[in-house]
Design an enzyme around this catalytic site. Structure first.
Site, PDB file in Angstrom:
ATOM      1  CD  GLU A   1      -2.929  -1.118   2.233  1.00 16.28           C
ATOM      2  OE1 GLU A   1      -2.952  -0.026   3.099  1.00 16.28           O
ATOM      3  OE2 GLU A   1      -3.988  -1.661   2.074  1.00 16.28           O
TER       4      GLU A   1
ATOM      5  CD  GLU B   1      -3.621  -6.063   3.668  1.00 17.14           C
ATOM      6  OE1 GLU B   1      -4.353  -5.394   4.561  1.00 17.14           O
ATOM      7  OE2 GLU B   1      -2.202  -5.813   4.092  1.00 17.14           O
TER       8      GLU B   1
HETATM    9  C1  BGP Z   1      -4.291  -2.162   5.312  1.00 14.11           C
HETATM   10  C2  BGP Z   1      -2.983  -2.634   5.689  1.00 14.11           C
HETATM   11  C3  BGP Z   1      -2.937  -3.640   6.951  1.00 14.11           C
HETATM   12  C4  BGP Z   1      -3.964  -3.461   7.895  1.00 14.11           C
HETATM   13  C5  BGP Z   1      -5.280  -3.324   7.127  1.00 14.11           C
HETATM   14  C6  BGP Z   1      -6.557  -3.185   8.215  1.00 14.11           C
HETATM   15  O1  BGP Z   1      -4.197  -0.857   4.950  1.00 14.11           O
HETATM   16  O2  BGP Z   1      -2.186  -3.101   4.866  1.00 14.11           O
HETATM   17  O3  BGP Z   1      -1.745  -3.488   7.425  1.00 14.11           O
HETATM   18  O4  BGP Z   1      -3.753  -2.887   9.174  1.00 14.11           O
HETATM   19  O5  BGP Z   1      -5.400  -2.158   6.189  1.00 14.11           O
HETATM   20  O6  BGP Z   1      -6.515  -1.748   8.606  1.00 14.11           O
HETATM   21  P1  BGP Z   1      -6.748  -1.275  10.200  1.00 14.11           P
HETATM   22  O7  BGP Z   1      -5.804  -1.837  10.867  1.00 14.11           O
HETATM   23  O8  BGP Z   1      -6.731   0.325  10.033  1.00 14.11           O
HETATM   24  O9  BGP Z   1      -8.363  -1.528  10.192  1.00 14.11           O
END
Ligand code: BGP
Length: 478
Positions: A170, A378
């Site tokens: 990201e 993800e």
């Molecule tokens: C993405 C990241 C992850 C994870 C996920 C969920 O942006 O790559 O590392 O954190 O989001 O986000 P959050 O933890 O803010 O809910």
């Protein structure tokens, strides 16, 4: 497009799950690891929910065998994890820390023992602090060489067993949050600097991809992009144009560079007119054209609905970090777009839109524009889970979320999308960067919260058994 019958998921489909070093490992200074920018950023008062940090996280560093055994029990086919740069090079470069190499070697070997394909993310935001201090991290071209050197070390040491690689996780998020919103390290709020740092990250990404081919010639590599497809808020042409603007600035700005090696025209002109375009040096565009990925990795969580923004000067959204639903605020750029709440979809408690069909749309758009295979690196639901009597967690909402997204994946496969795999976020519960431990994503509950590490007990949620059966049936039961 309504299909009467659906294609099956491919035979070798990577049914996976993902994590990131800072969010699970803990052991922040164990075995000669150096500090990362997140180690210090989380210690600044007021930056994270209840001041949480990853010093211990879910202590995967000392529980990895148990965690991998649970993955094996589930029948997981792939596990995406990131490497902490400062475990390998505590100062960002120089002497290799063999203890760091040993940890990841053990993890990889353990995964292979359980027939799980390891997928390595080389960078998931935890930049060695030494490089931030020395030359300002992503704002200096020095990082291109250091990042390449670090990546080459990983390819050399792990490339014999690991064939699936992710470069930057990201980039659009760590750059915009780090240099525009100021909510991630280094906490800068400056558009010009953001576009410049982003250009340098593009160069580092391209160089690392170029090097990969000579180390792991039978492997595949690509970035993980946080893709939130832009929708017009209404069918009014102004709204459609605003969505085009958003797609260009929040998505194509990154994906076009990865896949075509060039910036999208309209966005480039807009930035150039305002003196915000990054500085391009001789050789930059050639390098960008040479560092093409083998696939697009996408992290998919939500879409965005956009409306024209002629009036108010809107900046970043006020983010919801406590899970109290209903705190969405409009955000955007004057003259380009403003993001509105899409009234056709529900949201999570953290106000993220839940839009499974948006995933099919994302997959279709990538296929038409870039013609590359896609790996979903993800997708998942952050939710409050309740540990009930007898150590059970009935997370039916998580099952419903993942199931609805997987159904759309199958539709997309039937549409002709080449989908390599699907990684849920995440396997175990873990630290959410800014939202503490209460925002849970895992199939495995970790018994800890913001106030106490408790016993860090691993407990299988209902979704664990459900995903296990999906994998066993190669998704035929969806
Ligand atoms: C993405 C990241 C992850 C994870 C996920 C969920 O942006 O790559 O590392 O954190 O989001 O986000 P959050 O933890 O803010 O809910």
């Amino acid at each position: 497009m309504i299909h009467t019958t659906l294609d099956s998921f491919p035979e070798n489909f990577l049914w996976g799950s993902a994590s990131a070093a800072y969010q699970i490992e803990g052991g922040w200074d164990q075995d000669a690891k150096g500090p990362s920018v997140w180690d210090s950023f989380t210690k600044i008062p007021g930056k994270t929910f209840k001041g949480t940090n990853g010093d211990v996280a879910v202590d995967h560093y000392n529980h990895f065998k148990l965690d991998v055994a649970l993955m094996g029990e589930m029948g997981l086919k792939a596990y995406r994890f990131s490497i902490a740069w400062s475990r390998i090079y505590p100062e960002g470069r120089g002497e290799i820390n063999e203890q760091g190499i040993a940890f990841y070697n053990n993890l990889i070997n353990e995964l292979i023992k359980h027939n799980i394909t390891p997928i390595i993310t080389v960078y998931h935001w935890d930049l060695p602090e030494a490089l931030q201090k020395e030359y300002g991290g992503w704002e200096s071209r020095n990082i291109i060489e250091d990042f390449n050197n670090y990546c080459m070390t990983l390819y050399e040491r792990f490339g014999d067993r690991v064939k699936d690689w992710i470069t930057l996780n990201e980039q659009n998020i760590f750059i915009s949050h780090g240099y525009l919103e100021g909510s991630h390290p280094p906490g800068v709020q400056d558009k010009k600097r953001m576009y410049q740092a982003n250009h340098i990250a593009n160069l580092a990404n391209a160089k690392a991809i170029k090097s990969f081919k000579s180390y792991v010639s039978d492997g595949k590599i690509g970035p993980s992009f946080a893709y939130g497809p832009a929708y017009p808020y209404s069918s009014h042409p102004e709204s459609v144009l605003a969505a085009e603007n958003a797609e260009e600035f929040v998505n194509h700005w990154w994906m076009d560079i990865y896949c075509f090696g060039k910036y999208p025209e309209a966005a480039w002109r807009y930035l150039e007119e305002r003196g915000l375009a990054p500085e391009i040096k001789e050789g930059d565009m050639e390098l960008l054209a040479e560092g093409k990925p083998d696939f697009m990795g996408i992290n998919y969580y939500q879409t965005g609905a956009y409306e024209k923004n002629a009036d108010g000067v809107l900046k970043g959204a006020k983010e919801n970090h406590d899970g109290k639903k209903g705190n969405f605020t409009e955000s955007g750029v004057k003259g380009l777009y403003k993001r509105k709440r899409n009234t056709y979809v529900d949201t999570t408690n953290w106000d993220w839109e839940i839009d499974p069909m948006g995933l099919r749309i994302a997959l279709r758009r990538i296929t038409s524009r870039y013609g590359l295979p896609v790996l979903i690196t993800e997708n998942g639901l952050g939710a409050f889970d309740e540990l009930e009597k007898g150590d059970s967690i009935n997370d039916d909402y998580r099952i419903a979320y993942i199931e609805s997204h997987l159904r759309q994946c199958r539709e997309a496969i039937t549409d002709g999308v080449e989908l390599l795999g699907y990684c849920t976020w995440s396997f175990t519960d873990l630290l959410s960067w800014l939202n503490g431990y209460q925002k849970r994503y895992g199939f495995i509950y970790i018994n800890r919260d913001e106030d106490s590490e408790k016993d860090l007990r691993r407990i299988k949620k209902k979704s664990f058994y459900w995903y296990k059966s999906v994998i066993e049936n190669n998704g035929e039961n969806l």
